[in-house]
Design a protein around this motif. Sequence first.
Motif, PDB file in Angstrom:
ATOM      1  N   PHE A 278      -3.839   3.601  -3.165  1.00  0.00           N
ATOM      2  CA  PHE A 278      -4.743   4.740  -3.054  1.00  0.00           C
ATOM      3  C   PHE A 278      -4.133   5.849  -3.896  1.00  0.00           C
ATOM      4  O   PHE A 278      -3.280   6.613  -3.438  1.00  0.00           O
ATOM      5  CB  PHE A 278      -4.910   5.177  -1.594  1.00  0.00           C
ATOM      6  CG  PHE A 278      -5.939   6.254  -1.389  1.00  0.00           C
ATOM      7  CD1 PHE A 278      -7.273   5.926  -1.226  1.00  0.00           C
ATOM      8  CD2 PHE A 278      -5.582   7.590  -1.363  1.00  0.00           C
ATOM      9  CE1 PHE A 278      -8.231   6.912  -1.037  1.00  0.00           C
ATOM     10  CE2 PHE A 278      -6.516   8.582  -1.169  1.00  0.00           C
ATOM     11  CZ  PHE A 278      -7.848   8.244  -1.007  1.00  0.00           C
ATOM     12  N   ASN A 279      -4.544   5.913  -5.156  1.00  0.00           N
ATOM     13  CA  ASN A 279      -3.958   6.843  -6.122  1.00  0.00           C
ATOM     14  C   ASN A 279      -4.752   8.141  -6.088  1.00  0.00           C
ATOM     15  O   ASN A 279      -5.896   8.196  -6.543  1.00  0.00           O
ATOM     16  CB  ASN A 279      -3.979   6.229  -7.520  1.00  0.00           C
ATOM     17  CG  ASN A 279      -3.169   7.035  -8.510  1.00  0.00           C
ATOM     18  OD1 ASN A 279      -2.770   8.156  -8.229  1.00  0.00           O
ATOM     19  ND2 ASN A 279      -2.934   6.472  -9.676  1.00  0.00           N
ATOM     20  N   ALA A 280      -4.138   9.173  -5.558  1.00  0.00           N
ATOM     21  CA  ALA A 280      -4.780  10.479  -5.454  1.00  0.00           C
ATOM     22  C   ALA A 280      -4.024  11.523  -6.265  1.00  0.00           C
ATOM     23  O   ALA A 280      -3.899  12.677  -5.850  1.00  0.00           O
ATOM     24  CB  ALA A 280      -4.878  10.914  -3.997  1.00  0.00           C
ATOM     25  N   ALA A 281      -3.500  11.102  -7.434  1.00  0.00           N
ATOM     26  CA  ALA A 281      -2.720  12.031  -8.247  1.00  0.00           C
ATOM     27  C   ALA A 281      -3.571  13.194  -8.733  1.00  0.00           C
ATOM     28  O   ALA A 281      -3.105  14.341  -8.773  1.00  0.00           O
ATOM     29  CB  ALA A 281      -2.099  11.284  -9.434  1.00  0.00           C
ATOM     30  N   TRP A 351      -8.891  12.158   5.405  1.00  0.00           N
ATOM     31  CA  TRP A 351      -9.799  11.247   6.099  1.00  0.00           C
ATOM     32  C   TRP A 351     -10.251  10.098   5.197  1.00  0.00           C
ATOM     33  O   TRP A 351     -10.476   8.982   5.675  1.00  0.00           O
ATOM     34  CB  TRP A 351     -11.005  12.023   6.622  1.00  0.00           C
ATOM     35  CG  TRP A 351     -10.689  12.802   7.852  1.00  0.00           C
ATOM     36  CD1 TRP A 351     -10.282  14.090   7.925  1.00  0.00           C
ATOM     37  CD2 TRP A 351     -10.719  12.320   9.204  1.00  0.00           C
ATOM     38  NE1 TRP A 351     -10.062  14.464   9.223  1.00  0.00           N
ATOM     39  CE2 TRP A 351     -10.329  13.399  10.034  1.00  0.00           C
ATOM     40  CE3 TRP A 351     -11.050  11.110   9.787  1.00  0.00           C
ATOM     41  CZ2 TRP A 351     -10.252  13.272  11.416  1.00  0.00           C
ATOM     42  CZ3 TRP A 351     -10.981  10.986  11.173  1.00  0.00           C
ATOM     43  CH2 TRP A 351     -10.594  12.059  11.969  1.00  0.00           C
ATOM     44  N   THR A 352     -10.372  10.346   3.904  1.00  0.00           N
ATOM     45  CA  THR A 352     -10.728   9.261   2.994  1.00  0.00           C
ATOM     46  C   THR A 352      -9.608   8.245   2.894  1.00  0.00           C
ATOM     47  O   THR A 352      -9.853   7.029   2.890  1.00  0.00           O
ATOM     48  CB  THR A 352     -11.056   9.828   1.606  1.00  0.00           C
ATOM     49  OG1 THR A 352     -12.078  10.809   1.731  1.00  0.00           O
ATOM     50  CG2 THR A 352     -11.537   8.733   0.675  1.00  0.00           C
ATOM     51  N   ALA A 353      -8.360   8.713   2.801  1.00  0.00           N
ATOM     52  CA  ALA A 353      -7.227   7.787   2.755  1.00  0.00           C
ATOM     53  C   ALA A 353      -7.112   6.983   4.049  1.00  0.00           C
ATOM     54  O   ALA A 353      -6.822   5.770   4.016  1.00  0.00           O
ATOM     55  CB  ALA A 353      -5.940   8.565   2.490  1.00  0.00           C
ATOM     56  N   ALA A 354      -7.344   7.615   5.191  1.00  0.00           N
ATOM     57  CA  ALA A 354      -7.288   6.891   6.462  1.00  0.00           C
ATOM     58  C   ALA A 354      -8.407   5.869   6.574  1.00  0.00           C
ATOM     59  O   ALA A 354      -8.187   4.736   7.019  1.00  0.00           O
ATOM     60  CB  ALA A 354      -7.354   7.890   7.622  1.00  0.00           C
ATOM     61  N   ARG A 355      -9.613   6.242   6.136  1.00  0.00           N
ATOM     62  CA  ARG A 355     -10.725   5.298   6.180  1.00  0.00           C
ATOM     63  C   ARG A 355     -10.488   4.114   5.245  1.00  0.00           C
ATOM     64  O   ARG A 355     -10.822   2.973   5.581  1.00  0.00           O
ATOM     65  CB  ARG A 355     -12.003   6.029   5.790  1.00  0.00           C
ATOM     66  CG  ARG A 355     -13.285   5.217   5.844  1.00  0.00           C
ATOM     67  CD  ARG A 355     -13.718   4.987   7.268  1.00  0.00           C
ATOM     68  NE  ARG A 355     -13.314   3.686   7.782  1.00  0.00           N
ATOM     69  CZ  ARG A 355     -13.502   3.285   9.018  1.00  0.00           C
ATOM     70  NH1 ARG A 355     -14.071   4.082   9.878  1.00  0.00           N
ATOM     71  NH2 ARG A 355     -13.106   2.096   9.407  1.00  0.00           N
ATOM     72  N   ARG A 395       0.669  14.344   4.793  1.00  0.00           N
ATOM     73  CA  ARG A 395       1.012  13.149   5.573  1.00  0.00           C
ATOM     74  C   ARG A 395       0.614  13.300   7.032  1.00  0.00           C
ATOM     75  O   ARG A 395       0.165  12.342   7.657  1.00  0.00           O
ATOM     76  CB  ARG A 395       2.509  12.867   5.451  1.00  0.00           C
ATOM     77  CG  ARG A 395       2.944  12.375   4.083  1.00  0.00           C
ATOM     78  CD  ARG A 395       4.394  11.922   4.113  1.00  0.00           C
ATOM     79  NE  ARG A 395       5.277  13.011   4.447  1.00  0.00           N
ATOM     80  CZ  ARG A 395       5.891  13.775   3.557  1.00  0.00           C
ATOM     81  NH1 ARG A 395       5.699  13.557   2.274  1.00  0.00           N
ATOM     82  NH2 ARG A 395       6.695  14.752   3.929  1.00  0.00           N
ATOM     83  N   GLY A 396       0.805  14.507   7.593  1.00  0.00           N
ATOM     84  CA  GLY A 396       0.436  14.700   8.991  1.00  0.00           C
ATOM     85  C   GLY A 396      -1.055  14.529   9.222  1.00  0.00           C
ATOM     86  O   GLY A 396      -1.478  13.890  10.192  1.00  0.00           O
ATOM     87  N   GLN A 397      -1.882  15.082   8.337  1.00  0.00           N
ATOM     88  CA  GLN A 397      -3.324  14.913   8.485  1.00  0.00           C
ATOM     89  C   GLN A 397      -3.738  13.461   8.301  1.00  0.00           C
ATOM     90  O   GLN A 397      -4.621  12.972   9.018  1.00  0.00           O
ATOM     91  CB  GLN A 397      -4.040  15.792   7.467  1.00  0.00           C
ATOM     92  CG  GLN A 397      -3.797  17.279   7.624  1.00  0.00           C
ATOM     93  CD  GLN A 397      -4.603  18.101   6.650  1.00  0.00           C
ATOM     94  OE1 GLN A 397      -5.748  17.792   6.348  1.00  0.00           O
ATOM     95  NE2 GLN A 397      -4.005  19.164   6.120  1.00  0.00           N
ATOM     96  N   VAL A 398      -3.122  12.773   7.358  1.00  0.00           N
ATOM     97  CA  VAL A 398      -3.466  11.364   7.137  1.00  0.00           C
ATOM     98  C   VAL A 398      -3.099  10.530   8.362  1.00  0.00           C
ATOM     99  O   VAL A 398      -3.860   9.663   8.801  1.00  0.00           O
ATOM    100  CB  VAL A 398      -2.759  10.831   5.880  1.00  0.00           C
ATOM    101  CG1 VAL A 398      -2.987   9.337   5.726  1.00  0.00           C
ATOM    102  CG2 VAL A 398      -3.272  11.538   4.638  1.00  0.00           C
ATOM    103  N   PHE A 399      -1.938  10.800   8.946  1.00  0.00           N
ATOM    104  CA  PHE A 399      -1.505  10.021  10.111  1.00  0.00           C
ATOM    105  C   PHE A 399      -2.415  10.285  11.309  1.00  0.00           C
ATOM    106  O   PHE A 399      -2.773   9.345  12.038  1.00  0.00           O
ATOM    107  CB  PHE A 399      -0.056  10.361  10.447  1.00  0.00           C
ATOM    108  CG  PHE A 399       0.508   9.543  11.568  1.00  0.00           C
ATOM    109  CD1 PHE A 399       0.952   8.252  11.351  1.00  0.00           C
ATOM    110  CD2 PHE A 399       0.577  10.059  12.854  1.00  0.00           C
ATOM    111  CE1 PHE A 399       1.461   7.488  12.392  1.00  0.00           C
ATOM    112  CE2 PHE A 399       1.083   9.316  13.896  1.00  0.00           C
ATOM    113  CZ  PHE A 399       1.537   8.021  13.667  1.00  0.00           C
TER     114      PHE A 399
END
Length: 611
Positions: A278-281, A351-355, A395-399
């Motif tokens: 998941f490349n979000a550079a 939320w996109t990375a978690a989904r 990282r906290g929001q993704v977790f």
Amino acid sequence: MRLLAEHWTPEGLALLAAGVGVDDRRLPGKGWMAMRRLGWASTPPSAAGGGLVVSDRVRRIAEEHAARLLRRAVHHDGILRAVVESWPVNPARRTVMEWQALWAAASDGASKVEVRSHTRQAVRFLAGHGQLPRSVTEAEAPPHVSGQVLLAAADRQQVTHARNPADPTRLTLRVLLPAVEHPVSYRDWEWVVLDAAIPASVPARAALLAPTLRVRDGRVRVDLPFTRNAPLVRASGHRRAVGVDWGYNTLLTATTGRLGEDRRGRARVSTTGRPLTFNAAGATAKLLRLRTQREQIRTRLDHYNRLLNGHPNSGAGSCSDVALTAKRDVLAVEHERVCARIRHLGGALAWTAARWTVEHALTEHATAIYIEDLTSMETCGLSRALHRRLGGHIRGQVFDALTHLAAVEGIAVITVPARGTSAGCPRCGRHTATAAIAAPGRRAGFRHVTAPDRPTSRGHKWSVCACGLSSDRDHAAAERIAARGLLSQAHTRRHRKSGQIRTVKTVDGPVRRLPKTRRDQNGPAGRTKFPLMPLRRETPAPATQSAVGQRPAGRTPQTLNISTTSTTGGQVPTTNLRHRRTRDRYANRGFHHHVRATPPRAGTVPRRNLS
């Protein structure tokens, strides 16, 4: 709040931490009931013409808010006292014995992040006062009480909430509020109906709870909690899982691991070797630019405030004062706008990375997601720019988003220790600091080198080993995380309050890569191949040879759409490449045009549990 300021003392926090009331009974779980059993009930303020008439339920709301803040202060007070009691020789680097003494004195549930924060707080207090603080009330002022109303502390005689029967997407909230500024009787209280839109993310079958009202930007905001049924996830017994590694430019790198047995009956982890990235550079760089812009605006705001506070011609109505005030107001609005953009982009990215992670776990039929625990990571010894980038990671929001979405689908999210995940070989277990005897012509041990596709870039993005491993560094770390989680299932613990599952003991093992097989469309789910172009020519090579020679047999050449453009000199042919590989068409899809992610396998339908 007066109730909070009165009991912001070491004696008050100690009495609340004891958990026993004045009648030697255990304090209840509800905050307002615990406050009343301690004799800390709130009283309404008196008005000019007499006392205010306030119902008991309104007092409950105020007492509940104060109880939550005081209980949080009790938790921080216990950690600060443990830090002071086990004060180390060097606060920046504790020894093993000092850490053991700290954890023995600390309360249950303390983390390294909280210990580090209170250690820095004690260092600042020591530098300013010459002694260590004895309590958190001595090191901090009473917390700021935000303008919010906790309606969960009231009952149906004060507030009712339900979906609108005519429009289920709207919330009908009835609250008993005063109709005048100083109510002197219960006749001054009237029922007020508030209508609010229910977010689209709330399922139709979700049970709505009592909301919280707060004022922001002159408008009343409604924080609407809800509950829905979710399957109970188990902490162990997983046979297939997804290992996730955090990255610098590539936000997430994952892979799928399977737990099996070898010929001797020992546990063994195997993987298909398919990297999931998941490349979000691009989006991360956008967030970095917005944060830099926010800091610049904040600096100018502080400069204008200093000028206004100490301006020599700061008399009432001076022209210079009016001009500076106008500039400050414009910058304040711009600062709020930039902060809102940062919050929205960061939340959408998380939320996109978690989904994306949950979708891959569903398509791979995994029952667990193992992710490394970086809550105690410190960015020491790095440049200022790198400190800023790592400090701004989400990282906290993704977790949090990953934990929420995975729980809905019945997938367990388990954290594993992060130490050594990138410093070891997933095949043979060699470490970067371990010397090994290599085969002739190869260097010994496991090491990180420059990526072969970017030989001129700085950094070590590639991992090679004497056993024959040649893989991306993050992908190799994801394989070790998946193996560490699957092999350490006997050492997983579930937190009693938060329910978070973590691995307390590390068990590493080699990861075996499964041999490549041809993916057929008639195969099992999850093995469908992408509709790529054929491997050989479908038509014979042309009989005539061009000036550069005949093209050898291979993949079908890409089709060119040749069109003609009219110019003054005649017809000039122009070529437009219209057909691309299907894999590239699948790859660049997402909420942001600078986010590139590996798509889930085609031919599989993820299960949903949105009821």
